[in-house]
Design an enzyme around this catalytic site. Sequence first.
Site, PDB file in Angstrom:
ATOM      1  N   ASP A 327      -0.846 -38.338  61.794  1.00 17.04           N
ATOM      2  CA  ASP A 327       0.401 -38.985  62.189  1.00 17.04           C
ATOM      3  C   ASP A 327       0.431 -39.299  63.686  1.00 17.04           C
ATOM      4  OD1 ASP A 327       1.935 -39.641  60.065  1.00 17.04           O
ATOM      5  OD2 ASP A 327       3.468 -38.097  60.352  1.00 17.04           O
ATOM      6  N   ASP A 374      -2.520 -26.694  56.794  1.00 19.97           N
ATOM      7  CA  ASP A 374      -2.180 -27.065  58.158  1.00 19.97           C
ATOM      8  C   ASP A 374      -3.476 -27.209  58.941  1.00 19.97           C
ATOM      9  OD1 ASP A 374       0.499 -27.131  57.708  1.00 19.97           O
ATOM     10  OD2 ASP A 374       0.921 -25.155  58.548  1.00 19.97           O
ATOM     11  N   ASP A 376      -4.696 -26.117  61.544  1.00 21.34           N
ATOM     12  CA  ASP A 376      -5.327 -24.961  62.182  1.00 21.34           C
ATOM     13  C   ASP A 376      -5.707 -23.891  61.177  1.00 21.34           C
ATOM     14  OD1 ASP A 376      -2.347 -24.666  62.051  1.00 21.34           O
ATOM     15  OD2 ASP A 376      -2.865 -22.623  62.629  1.00 21.34           O
ATOM     16  N   ASP A 471       8.852 -27.753  52.152  1.00 18.01           N
ATOM     17  CA  ASP A 471       8.045 -26.973  51.218  1.00 18.01           C
ATOM     18  C   ASP A 471       8.912 -26.167  50.250  1.00 18.01           C
ATOM     19  OD1 ASP A 471       8.965 -25.416  53.312  1.00 18.01           O
ATOM     20  OD2 ASP A 471       6.971 -24.994  54.118  1.00 18.01           O
TER      21      ASP A 471
END
Length: 877
Positions: A327, A374, A376, A471
Amino acid sequence: MKESQHRSSFSWEGFFRANGINPSNGLKFIKSLIFNNTTGTSVAIGGAPGVVDQAGFAGYFPHINFESFHVADIVRLPLQLLWLLLLAVISTLKKRSWRSSAPKMTVPGSDTLLGFLRRGWSAVLQQGLDLRGILSKSTDFIVKRVSLTVVRQEKFMGLMEHRPTQFLIYAFLVLVLMSFILTPFSTFGQVVFSIVILSLTILFRNVPGHLVSLAMIVMSLAISTRYIWWRLSSTLNWDHPLDLIWGVLLLIAEVYAYVFLVLGYFQTAWPLHRKMVPLPEDEQLWPAVDVYIPTYNEPLEVVRSTIYAAQGIDWPADKINIYLLDDGRRPEFEEFSAVVNIHYITRPDNRHAKAGNLNHAMTKTQGEFIAVFDCDHIPTRSFLQTTMGGFLKDPKLFLVQTPHQFYSADPYEKNLFTFRAAPNESELFYGLVQDGNDFWDSTFFCGSCAVLRRSALDEIGGVAVETVTEDAHTSLKLHRLGYRSAYLKIPQAAGLSTESLSSYIGQRIRWARGMAQIFRMDNPFLGRGLSLMQRISYGTAMLNFFSGIPRILFLTAPLAFLLFHAYVIWAPALTVLIYVLPHIFHAILAKSRLQGKYRSTFFSEVYETVLSWYIAWPTTVAMFNPKKGKFNVTAKGGLILDDYFDFNIAMPFIALIVLNIAGFAAGIYRMMYGPENEVLSVVFNLIWTFYNCLMLGCTLFVASEVRQVRVSHRVQINLPAMLKTANGFCLQTHTEDYSQGGISLAVSDDVAVTIGDKVHVSLWRGDEEHTFVAQVVSQVGGALRLQWIFDSIHDQRAYIQCTFGRADAWIHWSDHILTDKPLIGMAQVFKVGAVGYWRMFIKIPGIDLIQAMVTRMGATLVWMLPKTPKTMEYIWK
């Protein structure tokens, strides 16, 4: 201060001459005075010179240099002489034998009265120890018998797997509890009831078995419900407006805490401990999976490792596709995706943030299932083989969620120095809460480390976009449609925690706002499609973020009495203690029993106190205007170059500290000059205020940020390794720790390497051996530290897959965390709270100069004080 500072060129001889004293006689006088007071020898100022060596004389002035003159010696010399006179008197008194000549008081069968008393006291102690041993053995016997009974009864607990049986048992327990709760007791009866329940709790708290845990929950509910009923029915002063206002506010906070306690017990009383469902042996039956890695503003160094590990996931190559969802629309990310041969997806805007990013990717991909990480969170190679079996077995299963593991310290752990020593905030949620939710089929999506069924998402129009916690809201929508979820408490990925306290709080504010939005717009207690326990599980998760205002009320409630003389609890102080202390103690013991592996009783209080101020307003606003607010991306991979105190974050707590200190001072005044019949009430509120001050001191400790300059965090895991040096030396060893940039190996001191040497290190991924080039950085204490020299992207990818991406990388990561011990935890928090004030004080601008001045003045004072000569130190022995 050094002896040579400010010294002139004058000598002692010149000093004596300037004061009209014969130098020889002056020195002899000083010597004579000293020896006269220490040896009893009399020497007159004009008498014959004594035989005294210069070195022995100077020994009585260890801090004075007789070779040169110092201005301060004018003061230090008389002070030392006075000190020596005092030492001489003490020495003379100690040499007298008046004690030995005193008549002895004898007792038949003993030498002295002291000896008689000593032996008598020893006998009493021995009897006490014997009694303690008997009681200990008796307690052990009872515990063993109870444990045996519990183990035998555990076989009958299989009945609880049937929902009708569960509700019958719960209904029976509710009836029993109500009889205890509504039966009025006298003060003495309440004391006896509390002591009996507390004794049973203490006796059985270490007995193994789930039945005992349920019994402790029942006892805790009995005490707490009786307390809250007493508060609702008997403790509000309706005749005094100020008392009523403060009393109602505190009661609201207590009712919230009680409701959350009860719901939490139901939510976590029965963790499922779900087992992995094996996949079919025929890989042709395995479904196609798309792996989504969304990113926005994270650096490529953070994202790179996640991609490398995702490429190592064990799954048929023709049935897995990896997508980087950028994004941030960054050219270097697109270029890197092409180099490592993964798919790159971007979009023209950032509408609906992460949820919009995922939904846009769903329009570009076709996989039957979607794994989300995610950017990371580094997955292990076994992730899909661990999670996908359940989907093939249950067509209504829409989600398999795994824990979020973190290999770097969050701000609390970093600033409090508790990383991997005490459970962090996420341990409770991923270790117990989600497992308890799974028993009630209410596990919800946590945004990462999970697999979702695409067809289920398509049925609700993709990932939910109405709130900033997309979520949990997505899961709620699918549970309403009758879909099921699963939770596997097997760590299959690990990521980075936020580095700074401000980033951490910003992340929690987003979670709090999002949960409040769901509670307001799609309340789980309303609407169709959910079971009772699903409503409770979702409701408890959302109510958790409404704790800000109640926590602030608890931090200020005693001030109503101390500053405004408002009785927040309209009852005698002794009665309050009889009801409130059992309620607190039982809740602590029961929660420690249930959550001890995943939650530190008092350090969790620190987490909640720090967040209280910052989540109070967003949750309140979201209840009135749920569409207000935006998605804030959590920063990861940042640095903290220097220690500093975050005054911006700490300012609300400093204000609360000032109020509590003012209240404490007012309480001391009322203790001294107030009515005698209020002394116990004042003491009770002073103790409450003191606890609040210590808890607020802990927030100051957390706000004192510790330097963090490591770009790559070290992971302390023991892995087999092979070291090969340039001269052909080969050593089978293991890792001490590793990071994305280097590794530490355990070696003996005789390994012949020097800093800068290049070596080869072999690591294994299953049966595959991979060898990497590294450079020696240091060798200290049996640890050889190396920095990697990767020749290619292939080497970087292989290294990540051999370390962070191993199937067993995180299985035992939390095993060493100590089980909660409330008393020890309370002592530690009290210490942290006291030190927190000091850490704030030393960071006040300009205070370092004042501190340096005070330190210098203290050192000067110590330098000026007289010293005991070594030859006279025996006096203090």
